[in-house]
Write a protein that holds these residues in place. Sequence first.
Motif, PDB file in Angstrom:
ATOM      1  N   UNK A  17      87.701  68.948   5.273  1.00 51.44           N
ATOM      2  CA  UNK A  17      88.185  68.955   3.896  1.00 51.44           C
ATOM      3  C   UNK A  17      87.429  70.048   3.150  1.00 51.44           C
ATOM      4  N   UNK A  18      88.039  71.232   3.115  1.00 52.31           N
ATOM      5  CA  UNK A  18      87.412  72.394   2.484  1.00 52.31           C
ATOM      6  C   UNK A  18      88.401  73.011   1.500  1.00 52.31           C
ATOM      7  N   UNK A  31     107.011  71.985   3.482  1.00 52.08           N
ATOM      8  CA  UNK A  31     106.666  71.188   4.670  1.00 52.08           C
ATOM      9  C   UNK A  31     105.163  70.918   4.732  1.00 52.08           C
ATOM     10  N   UNK A  32     104.373  71.782   4.099  1.00 52.40           N
ATOM     11  CA  UNK A  32     102.917  71.608   4.077  1.00 52.40           C
ATOM     12  C   UNK A  32     102.477  71.459   2.627  1.00 52.40           C
ATOM     13  N   UNK A  40      92.816  67.667   3.290  1.00 52.74           N
ATOM     14  CA  UNK A  40      93.478  68.236   4.469  1.00 52.74           C
ATOM     15  C   UNK A  40      94.965  68.342   4.182  1.00 52.74           C
ATOM     16  N   UNK A  41      95.609  69.344   4.754  1.00 49.65           N
ATOM     17  CA  UNK A  41      97.056  69.480   4.523  1.00 49.65           C
ATOM     18  C   UNK A  41      97.836  68.355   5.195  1.00 49.65           C
ATOM     19  N   UNK A  42      98.945  68.000   4.566  1.00 47.08           N
ATOM     20  CA  UNK A  42      99.877  67.027   5.131  1.00 47.08           C
ATOM     21  C   UNK A  42     101.142  67.780   5.506  1.00 47.08           C
ATOM     22  N   UNK A  43     101.757  67.373   6.604  1.00 46.76           N
ATOM     23  CA  UNK A  43     102.892  68.095   7.160  1.00 46.76           C
ATOM     24  C   UNK A  43     104.105  67.192   7.301  1.00 46.76           C
TER      25      UNK A  43
END
Length: 146
Positions: A17-18, A31-32, A40-43
Amino acid sequence: MSNQPSRGFALLECCQEIPCNPCTTVCKTGAIVKSTLNSRPEFDPEKCVGCKLCVAACPGQAIFFQVPDLGDGKASITFPYEYRPLPVPGQEVVAVDRLGNEVCPAVVQSVDQRPAFNRTALVTLVIPAEYRDQVRFLRRLRREER
């Protein structure tokens, strides 16, 4: 496995988590997404159109593109490649995992250098489908292996 190719999708392996968001910035379909800059990215695979812009944009090289079933027991994995010389389509290589351990033989399917990728080449390997969740990069064959 089926003889019909399956649809590809991005694989996000961002493990920290940056404060980073190039993947969300380049994704034109939504989509991201990230709930905060540090999350964090979600997809959403249903929104992914396979443009691979996120693969080229990720500074941590933590996004890949996978087609899990090309038919005939094969799959493909696409990753950023920032070394020279570039591999060439048809070249036989060794597919490796995240730690550089050999996984299986592979063949370079394509080397994509679109201007939209900002000088990052994307290499796609064809691999045996059973290794699709392990392969993340390549090693060129040594002279004695050719």
